[in-house]
Design an enzyme around this catalytic site. Structure first.
Site, PDB file in Angstrom:
ATOM      1  N   ARG A 162       0.834  -1.217   0.000  1.00 29.02           N
ATOM      2  CA  ARG A 162       0.000   0.000   0.000  1.00 29.02           C
ATOM      3  C   ARG A 162       0.867   1.264   0.000  1.00 29.02           C
ATOM      4  O   ARG A 162       0.590   2.239   0.693  1.00 29.02           O
ATOM      5  CB  ARG A 162      -0.934   0.034   1.219  1.00 29.02           C
ATOM      6  CG  ARG A 162      -1.975  -1.072   1.273  1.00 29.02           C
ATOM      7  CD  ARG A 162      -2.991  -0.944   0.146  1.00 29.02           C
ATOM      8  NE  ARG A 162      -4.118  -1.853   0.326  1.00 29.02           N
ATOM      9  CZ  ARG A 162      -4.141  -3.116  -0.070  1.00 29.02           C
ATOM     10  NH1 ARG A 162      -3.073  -3.649  -0.663  1.00 29.02           N
ATOM     11  NH2 ARG A 162      -5.215  -3.852   0.099  1.00 29.02           N
ATOM     12  N   SER A 237     -10.635  -0.948   3.096  1.00 20.60           N
ATOM     13  CA  SER A 237      -9.892  -1.050   4.361  1.00 20.60           C
ATOM     14  C   SER A 237      -9.558   0.351   4.857  1.00 20.60           C
ATOM     15  O   SER A 237      -8.961   1.136   4.115  1.00 20.60           O
ATOM     16  CB  SER A 237      -8.573  -1.788   4.150  1.00 20.60           C
ATOM     17  OG  SER A 237      -8.801  -3.047   3.587  1.00 20.60           O
ATOM     18  N   GLU A 333      -5.134   3.836   6.293  1.00 22.12           N
ATOM     19  CA  GLU A 333      -4.761   3.591   4.902  1.00 22.12           C
ATOM     20  C   GLU A 333      -5.381   4.669   4.012  1.00 22.12           C
ATOM     21  O   GLU A 333      -4.978   4.897   2.886  1.00 22.12           O
ATOM     22  CB  GLU A 333      -5.319   2.205   4.526  1.00 22.12           C
ATOM     23  CG  GLU A 333      -4.711   1.555   3.336  1.00 22.12           C
ATOM     24  CD  GLU A 333      -5.767   1.017   2.408  1.00 22.12           C
ATOM     25  OE1 GLU A 333      -6.499   1.828   1.813  1.00 22.12           O
ATOM     26  OE2 GLU A 333      -5.848  -0.208   2.266  1.00 22.12           O
TER      27      GLU A 333
HETATM   28  N1  EPU Z   1     -10.361 -10.985   9.989  1.00 24.69           N
HETATM   29  C1  EPU Z   1     -11.061 -11.079  11.175  1.00 24.69           C
HETATM   30  N2  EPU Z   1     -12.080 -10.216  11.376  1.00 24.69           N
HETATM   31  C2  EPU Z   1     -12.458  -9.287  10.457  1.00 24.69           C
HETATM   32  C3  EPU Z   1     -11.724  -9.187   9.275  1.00 24.69           C
HETATM   33  C4  EPU Z   1     -10.680 -10.053   9.050  1.00 24.69           C
HETATM   34  O1  EPU Z   1     -10.770 -11.906  12.019  1.00 24.69           O
HETATM   35  O2  EPU Z   1     -13.414  -8.566  10.728  1.00 24.69           O
HETATM   36  C5  EPU Z   1      -9.315 -11.988   9.722  1.00 24.69           C
HETATM   37  C6  EPU Z   1      -9.783 -13.000   8.677  1.00 24.69           C
HETATM   38  O3  EPU Z   1     -10.452 -14.053   9.270  1.00 24.69           O
HETATM   39  C7  EPU Z   1      -8.507 -13.440   8.036  1.00 24.69           C
HETATM   40  C8  EPU Z   1      -7.638 -12.198   8.115  1.00 24.69           C
HETATM   41  O4  EPU Z   1      -8.207 -11.352   9.103  1.00 24.69           O
HETATM   42  O5  EPU Z   1      -7.880 -14.450   8.783  1.00 24.69           O
HETATM   43  C9  EPU Z   1      -7.524 -11.507   6.773  1.00 24.69           C
HETATM   44  O6  EPU Z   1      -8.796 -11.043   6.339  1.00 24.69           O
HETATM   45  P1  EPU Z   1      -9.117 -10.736   4.803  1.00 24.69           P
HETATM   46  O7  EPU Z   1      -8.750 -11.893   3.963  1.00 24.69           O
HETATM   47  O8  EPU Z   1     -10.515 -10.236   4.720  1.00 24.69           O
HETATM   48  O9  EPU Z   1      -8.090  -9.626   4.407  1.00 24.69           O
HETATM   49  P2  EPU Z   1      -7.576  -8.290   5.143  1.00 24.69           P
HETATM   50  O10 EPU Z   1      -6.158  -8.483   5.546  1.00 24.69           O
HETATM   51  O11 EPU Z   1      -8.540  -7.907   6.206  1.00 24.69           O
HETATM   52  C10 EPU Z   1      -6.618  -7.241   2.960  1.00 24.69           C
HETATM   53  C11 EPU Z   1      -6.690  -5.957   2.199  1.00 24.69           C
HETATM   54  C12 EPU Z   1      -8.003  -5.832   1.439  1.00 24.69           C
HETATM   55  C13 EPU Z   1      -8.089  -7.011   0.469  1.00 24.69           C
HETATM   56  C14 EPU Z   1      -7.996  -8.316   1.277  1.00 24.69           C
HETATM   57  C15 EPU Z   1      -7.963  -9.538   0.409  1.00 24.69           C
HETATM   58  C16 EPU Z   1      -5.337  -4.400   3.500  1.00 24.69           C
HETATM   59  C17 EPU Z   1      -5.333  -3.194   4.383  1.00 24.69           C
HETATM   60  N3  EPU Z   1      -6.542  -4.832   3.122  1.00 24.69           N
HETATM   61  O12 EPU Z   1      -7.637  -7.233   3.952  1.00 24.69           O
HETATM   62  O13 EPU Z   1      -7.951  -4.638   0.677  1.00 24.69           O
HETATM   63  O14 EPU Z   1      -9.286  -6.977  -0.265  1.00 24.69           O
HETATM   64  O15 EPU Z   1      -6.768  -8.319   2.052  1.00 24.69           O
HETATM   65  O16 EPU Z   1      -6.728  -9.635  -0.220  1.00 24.69           O
HETATM   66  O17 EPU Z   1      -4.279  -4.912   3.159  1.00 24.69           O
HETATM   67  C18 EPU Z   1      -8.517  -2.333   0.657  1.00 24.69           C
HETATM   68  O18 EPU Z   1      -7.307  -2.092   0.670  1.00 24.69           O
HETATM   69  O19 EPU Z   1      -9.381  -1.413   0.634  1.00 24.69           O
HETATM   70  C19 EPU Z   1      -8.969  -3.717   0.729  1.00 24.69           C
HETATM   71  C20 EPU Z   1     -10.256  -4.049   0.836  1.00 24.69           C
END
Ligand code: EPU
Length: 337
Positions: A162, A237, A333
């Site tokens: 990012r 995010s 972010e």
């Molecule tokens: N998780 C939780 N609770 C929540 C959300 C997530 O426990 O409310 C846990 C999930 O269970 C999982 C882990 O966190 O084990 C990762 O969750 P997820 O796959 O949804 O991805 P993220 O790390 O929360 C990132 C990006 C997203 C992108 C997703 C998928 C960042 C800041 N965000 O989210 O990007 O869509 O991975 O690759 O890196 C964005 O930047 O606007 C965005 C949506």
């Protein structure tokens, strides 16, 4: 090119925050962009792309320049790759769909990300194991000081998680006018290892997926977790996933054996901020007309009529709570304007 005054920015930011821009102009050609940048009667200027990564907390006392320069062209082809140039004002997801309609591979995992092509390199957008930098070839940008066009090659963009040169030392100095991507025309390289994709493809009984199948799966996953900004205001995010020392991680692991993590280096790991926010009790929390999304705690939402300041205050409370409980600082972010 028509300059308007006291224009509501509500339709132009995905959070749906209703603040006014003192002056406002929509730009659809490079010539108009150069001309508007020369206007000395409007010394303060703010560039707006898809408005998907900003939180507006006050009226904008500047000339808002909405970039809507459209156009997609094929620059060159080799036996199995193609260089495609998209102008800054193209909607990101529509551009991804166009690449899929041509059977060009590389962008499918980034389906349905809100925003425009021109702002995609700034924070090196990414999702489901793929980042913009993986297919990025170069971009063109106007240097605001000299008004000349500069080409940035991949190495010059200093892409990180990012992050890019456009958020660091080149911040505020350029307007990206087009981005060129190197995509595959055959032997597409699929990235389906991300758990949720495998599960979605299995559920659809797809064993040898095409890039279109991967895109469809990603669209379904995103729609199930992330709110549609056309219905509920949000900016994806709100926070970055923090990178912490292993000692901090091990301390949390001791207390919460289910903590997810991704290795970053020998000494550091990344912890999903969404998990920390959920554990801190904020998931689905609603304060009047704004709150934390019920399916993804990393996303703050405006149910309609919230102010940017209210959402900012909520984000600060979340940051302070995560700091207190886990001793981890989470960084926004989204750009606060
Ligand atoms: N998780 C939780 N609770 C929540 C959300 C997530 O426990 O409310 C846990 C999930 O269970 C999982 C882990 O966190 O084990 C990762 O969750 P997820 O796959 O949804 O991805 P993220 O790390 O929360 C990132 C990006 C997203 C992108 C997703 C998928 C960042 C800041 N965000 O989210 O990007 O869509 O991975 O690759 O890196 C964005 O930047 O606007 C965005 C949506």
């Amino acid at each position: 090119m028509k300059i308007e005054h006291n224009v509501s920015l509500k339709p132009y930011n995905t959070f749906g925050i209703d603040v006014v821009a003192k002056h406002f102009v929509t730009i659809s050609t490079l010539e108009d962009l150069k001309a508007v940048l020369e206007l000395e009667s409007y010394p303060k200027k703010l560039i707006l792309g898809g408005g998907s990564n900003i939180l507006l907390i006050k009226a904008v006392d500047a000339l808002v320049i909405l970039i809507r320069i459209k156009g997609i062209s094929i620059i060159s082809k080799t036996e199995d790759t193609v260089l495609v140039k998209a102008n800054a004002g193209e909607n990101w997801h529509e551009f991804v769909l166009w690449t899929l309609s041509q059977d060009f591979g590389g962008l499918e995992n980034m389906s349905l990300i809100p925003g425009n092509v021109g702002t995609s390199p700034i924070q090196n957008i990414g999702a489901y194991g793929v980042e913009l930098k993986d297919t990025f070839e170069s971009c063109e940008a106007i240097n605001l000081a000299t008004k000349s066009i500069t080409t940035f090659k991949k190495e010059e963009c200093e892409f990180g998680y990012r992050n890019s040169i456009f958020k660091q030392h080149a911040k505020g100095q350029y307007i990206i006018t087009s981005v060129t991507f190197k995509l595959t025309t055959k032997n597409h390289i699929l990235h389906t290892n991300y758990g949720a994709i495998t599960a979605e493809l299995n559920a659809r009984q797809i064993t040898s997926p095409t890039i279109q199948d991967v895109s469809n799966a990603i669209i379904a996953i995103r729609q199930s977790k992330l709110p549609d900004p056309k219905k509920i205001g949000n900016s994806g995010s709100f926070f970055k996933n923090p990178v912490v020392d292993k000692a901090v991680y091990l301390h949390i692991l001791n207390q919460f054996p289910d903590v997810p993590s991704y290795p970053v280096s020998e000494t550091q790991v990344k912890i999903p901020a969404g998990w920390l926010i959920e554990k801190a009790g904020f998931k689905g929390k609603r304060l009047g007309n704004y709150g934390v999304h019920k399916n993804q705690a990393l996303v703050l939402v405006n149910y309609g009529g919230a102010t940017g300041t209210e959402i900012l205050r909520l984000s600060e409370i979340i940051q302070a709570t995560i700091q207190r409980i886990f001793n981890i600082s989470i960084e926004s972010e989204v750009n606060i304007l």
